[in-house]
Design an enzyme around this catalytic site. Structure first.
Site, PDB file in Angstrom:
ATOM      1  CB  CYS A 156      -8.326 -26.071  19.379  1.00 17.46           C
ATOM      2  SG  CYS A 156      -8.873 -24.575  18.573  1.00 17.46           S
TER       3      CYS A 156
HETATM    4  N1  LIG Z   1      -3.336 -21.723  18.364  1.00 20.32           N
HETATM    5  C1  LIG Z   1      -4.202 -22.889  18.665  1.00 20.32           C
HETATM    6  O1  LIG Z   1      -4.780 -23.172  19.580  1.00 20.32           O
HETATM    7  C2  LIG Z   1      -4.141 -23.950  17.467  1.00 20.32           C
HETATM    8  C3  LIG Z   1      -3.630 -23.729  16.188  1.00 20.32           C
HETATM    9  N2  LIG Z   1      -3.613 -24.661  15.215  1.00 20.32           N
HETATM   10  C4  LIG Z   1      -3.142 -24.490  13.815  1.00 20.32           C
HETATM   11  O2  LIG Z   1      -1.832 -24.693  14.065  1.00 20.32           O
HETATM   12  C5  LIG Z   1      -1.032 -23.948  13.179  1.00 20.32           C
HETATM   13  C6  LIG Z   1      -0.057 -23.129  14.086  1.00 20.32           C
HETATM   14  O3  LIG Z   1      -0.833 -22.178  14.640  1.00 20.32           O
HETATM   15  P1  LIG Z   1      -0.160 -21.208  15.900  1.00 20.32           P
HETATM   16  O4  LIG Z   1       1.090 -21.863  16.615  1.00 20.32           O
HETATM   17  O5  LIG Z   1      -1.101 -20.626  16.477  1.00 20.32           O
HETATM   18  O6  LIG Z   1       0.346 -20.272  15.102  1.00 20.32           O
HETATM   19  P2  LIG Z   1       1.383 -18.960  15.277  1.00 20.32           P
HETATM   20  O7  LIG Z   1       1.053 -17.824  14.369  1.00 20.32           O
HETATM   21  O8  LIG Z   1       1.730 -18.721  16.873  1.00 20.32           O
HETATM   22  O9  LIG Z   1       2.781 -19.281  14.900  1.00 20.32           O
HETATM   23  C7  LIG Z   1       2.896 -19.632  13.358  1.00 20.32           C
HETATM   24  C8  LIG Z   1       4.545 -20.043  12.950  1.00 20.32           C
HETATM   25  O10 LIG Z   1       4.784 -20.386  11.680  1.00 20.32           O
HETATM   26  C9  LIG Z   1       5.765 -19.543  11.422  1.00 20.32           C
HETATM   27  N3  LIG Z   1       5.908 -19.389   9.931  1.00 20.32           N
HETATM   28  C10 LIG Z   1       5.002 -18.397   9.343  1.00 20.32           C
HETATM   29  N4  LIG Z   1       5.201 -18.429   7.874  1.00 20.32           N
HETATM   30  C11 LIG Z   1       6.133 -19.514   7.747  1.00 20.32           C
HETATM   31  C12 LIG Z   1       7.010 -20.208   6.751  1.00 20.32           C
HETATM   32  N5  LIG Z   1       6.412 -19.472   5.334  1.00 20.32           N
HETATM   33  N6  LIG Z   1       7.738 -20.907   6.667  1.00 20.32           N
HETATM   34  C13 LIG Z   1       8.178 -21.321   8.140  1.00 20.32           C
HETATM   35  N7  LIG Z   1       7.651 -20.959   9.297  1.00 20.32           N
HETATM   36  C14 LIG Z   1       6.487 -19.850   8.987  1.00 20.32           C
HETATM   37  C15 LIG Z   1       5.882 -18.161  12.164  1.00 20.32           C
HETATM   38  O11 LIG Z   1       6.974 -17.672  12.568  1.00 20.32           O
HETATM   39  P3  LIG Z   1       7.452 -16.200  11.472  1.00 20.32           P
HETATM   40  O12 LIG Z   1       6.032 -15.521  11.097  1.00 20.32           O
HETATM   41  O13 LIG Z   1       8.436 -15.440  12.139  1.00 20.32           O
HETATM   42  O14 LIG Z   1       8.195 -16.977  10.345  1.00 20.32           O
HETATM   43  C16 LIG Z   1       5.496 -19.241  13.710  1.00 20.32           C
HETATM   44  O15 LIG Z   1       6.610 -19.675  14.127  1.00 20.32           O
HETATM   45  C17 LIG Z   1      -2.133 -22.999  12.348  1.00 20.32           C
HETATM   46  O16 LIG Z   1      -2.314 -23.524  11.080  1.00 20.32           O
HETATM   47  C18 LIG Z   1      -3.273 -23.021  13.172  1.00 20.32           C
HETATM   48  O17 LIG Z   1      -4.360 -22.924  12.733  1.00 20.32           O
HETATM   49  C19 LIG Z   1      -4.406 -25.592  15.325  1.00 20.32           C
HETATM   50  C20 LIG Z   1      -5.102 -26.188  16.557  1.00 20.32           C
HETATM   51  C21 LIG Z   1      -4.852 -25.172  17.724  1.00 20.32           C
HETATM   52  C1  LIG Z   2      -9.587 -18.242  19.405  1.00 21.81           C
HETATM   53  C2  LIG Z   2      -9.232 -18.573  17.975  1.00 21.81           C
HETATM   54  O1  LIG Z   2      -9.230 -17.621  17.056  1.00 21.81           O
HETATM   55  N1  LIG Z   2      -9.209 -19.897  17.600  1.00 21.81           N
HETATM   56  C3  LIG Z   2      -8.902 -20.090  16.112  1.00 21.81           C
HETATM   57  C4  LIG Z   2      -9.240 -21.725  16.080  1.00 21.81           C
HETATM   58  C5  LIG Z   2      -7.547 -22.287  16.084  1.00 21.81           C
HETATM   59  C6  LIG Z   2      -7.534 -23.840  15.676  1.00 21.81           C
HETATM   60  O2  LIG Z   2      -8.043 -24.703  16.063  1.00 21.81           O
HETATM   61  O3  LIG Z   2      -6.722 -23.972  14.494  1.00 21.81           O
HETATM   62  P1  LIG Z   2      -7.191 -24.409  13.257  1.00 21.81           P
HETATM   63  O4  LIG Z   2      -6.956 -23.077  12.376  1.00 21.81           O
HETATM   64  O5  LIG Z   2      -6.031 -25.148  12.697  1.00 21.81           O
HETATM   65  O6  LIG Z   2      -8.288 -25.082  12.947  1.00 21.81           O
HETATM   66  C7  LIG Z   2     -10.109 -19.734  15.170  1.00 21.81           C
HETATM   67  O7  LIG Z   2     -11.341 -19.725  15.663  1.00 21.81           O
HETATM   68  O8  LIG Z   2      -9.748 -19.565  14.123  1.00 21.81           O
END
Ligand SMILES: NC(=O)C1=CN([C@@H]2O[C@H](COP(=O)(O)OP(=O)(O)OC[C@H]3O[C@@H](n4cnc5c(N)ncnc54)[C@H](OP(=O)(O)O)[C@@H]3O)[C@@H](O)[C@H]2O)C=CC1
Ligand SMILES: CC(=O)N[C@@H](CCC(=O)OP(=O)(O)O)C(=O)O
Length: 346
Positions: A156
């Protein structure tokens, strides 16, 4: 119709993805998955994320790592909305089936394993796929995304930072041997849905974190081709990022050159909205982008010192994750530019 499944669909980015895929006129949502022992197994997505109550009625299927190839059965595209380490563990078996994978984690954003030991705290054991993965910064890498089997969707903060800095870097407007300074603030959803002390309501303040060692610093530097100083901050709001960036420009760079760099980079790119035509006191903001797939960019030159301040804002869960993944899927499969296409209501 492009048939899709989402692994990690109960999380914040996964649920946004499920909604976007379901609304997409040329995509079909076939399966949504969580981990084998997830507390949310068998739940309807709309009951977990009430905005979608009655709309996202698919049930979350538990998936064992050894069975991950099942998520690729009968689909063209699998989205991984899972933690970095989980994505690195799951992606190879999916890719072996021939399916296309869009990974939202940082698991494949670098071209070598070294940053994983230093910034992610694990050793990357899949250098072949690191080499083959394409970085999915949609406005800049469409030509490569078009042919990719594995797309590493950018982080992000890197999305906000790179969209702001690349037009200057590509035109050679940044002074040689200088380091742009990025100060950015993110809403708490950036940390994911799982509870922790850091994102607990009473603990969240407005503070910097990851100072001089956040994993997004090397990601931005690699894909910009210039070192940066990056300082993230946690803000006490749900979603959105504003990055305020200070750049020392090369000698003699004019306002017209800067305006042209941004306008030419983003002409015909509807996800990026430029603020230079607005009145001087209008700047990109959280309110301007939250719940939208846009990146808003504004800039101002101090012509006496040659400093440029650029401000970039995105929704971390959309342009910073899910809607950028959909943009990449649209490019990869030649689909309409939903949700940015003017023909389709968002
Ligand atoms: N949040 C953000 O703003 C951003 C996030 N990202 C990246 O995107 C990815 C997802 O982030 P986010 O949605 O915030 O994460 P969350 O923690 O909200 O969701 C993670 C998901 O993965 C599932 N999960 C965990 N372990 C497993 C597994 N072994 N097999 C299948 N499913 C699994 C969890 O469900 P459960 O544990 O119940 O199985 C849950 O549905 C991360 O890598 C993050 O760094 C990238 C850009 C922005
Ligand atoms: C507020 C906050 O905690 N933000 C996350 C960034 C989330 C993100 O972009 O995800 P990736 O881990 O996939 O790069 C952090 O700083 O780790």
């Amino acid at each position: 119709m492009i048939k899709c499944s989402i692994i990690g669909a109960s999380g914040y980015t996964g649920a946004e993805l499920a909604n976007l895929v379901q609304q997409h006129p040329q995509m079909q949502l076939k399966g949504i998955y969580v981990s084998e022992k997830s507390a949310d197994a068998e739940a309807e997505l709309g009951t977990l994320h009430r905005r979608y109550l009655g709309q996202l009625e698919l049930e979350l299927t538990p998936l064992a790592t050894a069975d991950v190839a099942k998520a690729a059965e009968g689909v063209d595209l699998v989205f991984l909305a899972t933690d970095h380490k989980v994505s690195v563990a799951l992606a190879p078996a999916l890719l072996e089936t021939g399916v296309t994978v869009m990974d939202l984690s940082g698991g494949f954003r670098f071209d070598s394993p070294a940053p994983y030991d230093k910034f992610y705290g694990f050793t990357h054991d899949n250098p072949e796929w690191l080499e083959q993965a394409v970085y999915g910064l949609a406005e800049w890498n469409a030509a490569a995304v078009c042919h990719a089997q594995l797309v590493a969707v950018p982080g992000c903060y890197p999305t906000a930072s790179l969209l702001a800095l690349k037009p200057l870097q590509e035109k050679g407007l940044i002074k040689l041997d200088t380091t742009p300074v990025i100060n950015a603030v993110s809403g708490v959803s950036g940390a994911g849905r799982k509870a922790s002390m850091v994102n607990s309501f009473c603990e969240v303040s407005y503070n910097p974190y990851g100072v001089l060692n956040h994993r997004h610093q090397p990601e931005i530097a690699l894909h910009l081709g210039n070192p940066v100083i990056f300082t993230p901050h946690l803000g006490n709001f749900q979603r959105g990022i504003v990055a305020t960036i200070t750049v020392q420009l090369a000698e003699g760079v004019t306002q017209a050159q800067i305006d042209d760099a941004y306008q030419s980079a983003y002409a015909g790119k509807p996800a990026v909205r430029l603020y230079n035509k607005l009145a001087e006191n209008h700047w990109p903001s959280i309110n301007g982008v939250a719940n939208t797939p846009y990146c808003d960019i504004g800039w101002k030159l101090d012509s006496e010192t040659g400093h440029l301040v650029v401000v970039s804002a995105i929704d971390n869960l959309l342009k910073g994750a899910a809607s950028q993944a959909i943009q990449c899927a649209n490019i990869r499969f030649g689909l309409i530019n939903y949700p940015l296409s003017k023909k389709v209501a968002v």
